[in-house]
Write a protein that holds these residues in place. Structure first.
Motif, PDB file in Angstrom:
ATOM      1  N   ARG A   1       3.759   1.593  -1.182  1.00  0.00           N
ATOM      2  CA  ARG A   1       4.518   1.743  -2.442  1.00  0.00           C
ATOM      3  C   ARG A   1       3.658   2.309  -3.574  1.00  0.00           C
ATOM      4  N   TYR A   2       2.334   2.366  -3.358  1.00  0.00           N
ATOM      5  CA  TYR A   2       1.476   2.934  -4.402  1.00  0.00           C
ATOM      6  C   TYR A   2       1.856   4.401  -4.614  1.00  0.00           C
ATOM      7  N   LYS A   3       2.063   4.779  -5.863  1.00  0.00           N
ATOM      8  CA  LYS A   3       2.521   6.143  -6.140  1.00  0.00           C
ATOM      9  C   LYS A   3       1.332   7.082  -6.309  1.00  0.00           C
ATOM     10  N   GLY A   4       0.693   7.349  -5.196  1.00  0.00           N
ATOM     11  CA  GLY A   4      -0.440   8.277  -5.215  1.00  0.00           C
ATOM     12  C   GLY A   4       0.062   9.709  -5.287  1.00  0.00           C
ATOM     13  N   PRO A   5      -0.829  10.637  -5.559  1.00  0.00           N
ATOM     14  CA  PRO A   5      -0.422  12.041  -5.643  1.00  0.00           C
ATOM     15  C   PRO A   5      -0.258  12.634  -4.240  1.00  0.00           C
TER      16      PRO A   5
ATOM     17  N   ILE B   1      -9.522  18.789   5.507  1.00  0.00           N
ATOM     18  CA  ILE B   1     -10.511  17.758   5.174  1.00  0.00           C
ATOM     19  C   ILE B   1     -11.914  18.221   5.573  1.00  0.00           C
TER      20      ILE B   1
ATOM     21  N   TYR C   1      -2.603  11.790   3.455  1.00  0.00           N
ATOM     22  CA  TYR C   1      -3.404  10.701   4.055  1.00  0.00           C
ATOM     23  C   TYR C   1      -2.507   9.848   4.964  1.00  0.00           C
TER      24      TYR C   1
ATOM     25  N   ARG D   1      -2.346   9.691   9.334  1.00  0.00           N
ATOM     26  CA  ARG D   1      -2.411   8.488  10.170  1.00  0.00           C
ATOM     27  C   ARG D   1      -1.193   8.372  11.088  1.00  0.00           C
TER      28      ARG D   1
ATOM     29  N   GLY E   1       0.826  -1.212   0.000  1.00  0.00           N
ATOM     30  CA  GLY E   1       0.000   0.000   0.000  1.00  0.00           C
ATOM     31  C   GLY E   1       0.858   1.258   0.000  1.00  0.00           C
TER      32      GLY E   1
ATOM     33  N   GLY F   1      -2.182  14.081  -2.240  1.00  0.00           N
ATOM     34  CA  GLY F   1      -3.250  13.767  -1.287  1.00  0.00           C
ATOM     35  C   GLY F   1      -2.971  12.482  -0.527  1.00  0.00           C
ATOM     36  N   TYR F   2      -2.327  11.541  -1.196  1.00  0.00           N
ATOM     37  CA  TYR F   2      -2.026  10.252  -0.562  1.00  0.00           C
ATOM     38  C   TYR F   2      -0.959  10.432   0.517  1.00  0.00           C
TER      39      TYR F   2
ATOM     40  N   GLN G   1      -8.519  20.715  -4.795  1.00  0.00           N
ATOM     41  CA  GLN G   1      -7.866  19.889  -3.779  1.00  0.00           C
ATOM     42  C   GLN G   1      -6.343  20.072  -3.787  1.00  0.00           C
ATOM     43  N   THR G   2      -5.748  20.093  -4.976  1.00  0.00           N
ATOM     44  CA  THR G   2      -4.289  20.223  -5.071  1.00  0.00           C
ATOM     45  C   THR G   2      -3.825  21.545  -4.485  1.00  0.00           C
TER      46      THR G   2
END
Lengths: 124, 234
Positions: A14-18, A82, A24, A28, A12, A20-21, A95-96
């Motif tokens: 390693r996912y290359k989210g933008p 948020i 996120y 946490r 999870g 916002g990720y 959002q960006t």
């Protein structure tokens, strides 16, 4: 037959989210950091004695305080973003920009606080 | 140019876990990743399994993780991802074979949204169309573009953590009908989405919006559904 659905933490992350990720994930980590801080605090008061003093030493350490300040400040500013976007969904189109604004608030505030805490810690 | 492609492979008949196989091929920077996969399947290894159908970004069959991010292979050019490409199946769904995943749970969630027009009122007097204004149509225009490729749902960390979560694609589908002025089942859909596995599981990681090959503002659509749920106004 087939590989069962399993998304481990490392996969999870390693996912290359933008951007916002990243917020996120940091949100946490911030929550977890605050939970650790409060737990150490409660344990120290509850156990007392040498263990209490040892635990006091952990959260009074300047490096730990910088970490906790990071957690609290990031969690607060990101939570605010948020909440605002949840209340005004039309703003989600921006959002960006909202995330850039968040970093623009967080970096100077955290930078100053980290400088002050570390100066006090190293000077002591 | 030489393209190095590292592909996740899994044969359910012989493997207990997946592994990566690297292929070096000659290609062009204007090739699509789908072309590269087709070449490997046709010229190097016929056992390579992946889904594809229209190959033009309309059917949504070839969603996969390309260099760590969900994309449609048919809409992704080599020049956009570089000459070193890693291709893996999308996350959060059972892997059936190589890049093919079991889409059933995804479509089960889609079906829960009552993805069809519901209107029990009598037809207009002329017996023809149920008309709506341009403004009313514009409210859900964007969410009509969804091709159900699952790029959004399988990029969502909430969905990775809990497969029971309906996921962004299902909510986008619900949005398309909830905000349709001609439809009469908005309340029913909002009730479904108010359940534990509904919109409350969206934590605005924003991966879905970035992953959508149709450029649907998925997080915004989910936000509008959340607001409709809170206020009771559509």
């Amino acid at each position: 037959m087939g590989l069962k659905r399993d998304v481990s933490l490392s996969v999870g992350l390693r996912y290359k989210g933008p951007s916002g990720y990243l917020t996120y994930i940091l949100h946490r980590i911030g929550g977890l950091g605050m939970a650790i801080f409060i737990s150490v605090h409660i344990l120290s008061a509850f156990l007392g004695g040498k263990t209490g003093v040892y635990l006091n030493g952990i959260y009074e350490n300047w490096a730990f305080q910088i970490f906790i300040f990071f957690c609290v400040l990031f969690h607060a500013i990101n939570g605010l973003r948020i909440t605002i976007l949840d209340l005004f969904p039309k703003l989600l189109e921006h959002q960006t920009e909202a995330i850039w604004l968040e970093w623009a608030e967080f970096i100077p505030l955290f930078g100053v606080a980290a400088y002050v805490i570390s100066s006090a810690g190293l000077g002591a | 140019m030489e393209i190095t492609v590292k592909i996740f492979r899994y044969n359910p008949e012989t493997d207990t876990r997946g592994n990566y196989v690297t292929y070096k091929i000659e290609g062009d920077e204007n090739d699509r990743v789908l072309d590269v996969l087709e070449y490997i399947k046709g010229m190097r290894d016929g056992t390579l399994a992946f889904r594809r159908s229209c190959a033009h970004g309309v059917c949504g069959s070839d969603a996969m993780r390309i260099n760590g991010r969900n994309m449609l292979a048919c809409k992704t050019l080599v020049r956009d991802v570089g000459a070193n490409i890693t291709v893996e199946p999308i996350l959060g769904l059972r892997i059936v074979n190589d890049l093919i995943v079991d889409m059933e749970p995804f479509f089960d969630n889609y079906k829960k949204m009552l993805p069809y027009f519901i209107n029990e009122s009598p037809l207009p007097e002329d017996g023809r169309e149920r008309l709506q204004t341009v403004e009313d149509r514009a409210r859900f225009d964007e969410t009509t573009k969804c091709i159900l490729c699952a790029c959004c749902t399988t990029s969502c960390p909430s969905y990775w953590a809990n497969g029971e979560y309906y996921g962004p694609a299902a909510i986008v589908t619900a949005h398309r009908f909830i905000f349709d002025s001609r439809d009469e089942a908005a309340d029913e859909r909002l009730q479904i989405l108010a359940e534990t596995d509904g919109v409350a599981r969206c934590h605005t990681a924003y991966n879905c919006t970035e992953a959508c090959p149709r450029e649907i503002k998925v997080t915004k659509a989910i936000g509008e559904v959340k607001m409709a749920m809170m206020t009771g106004k559509v």
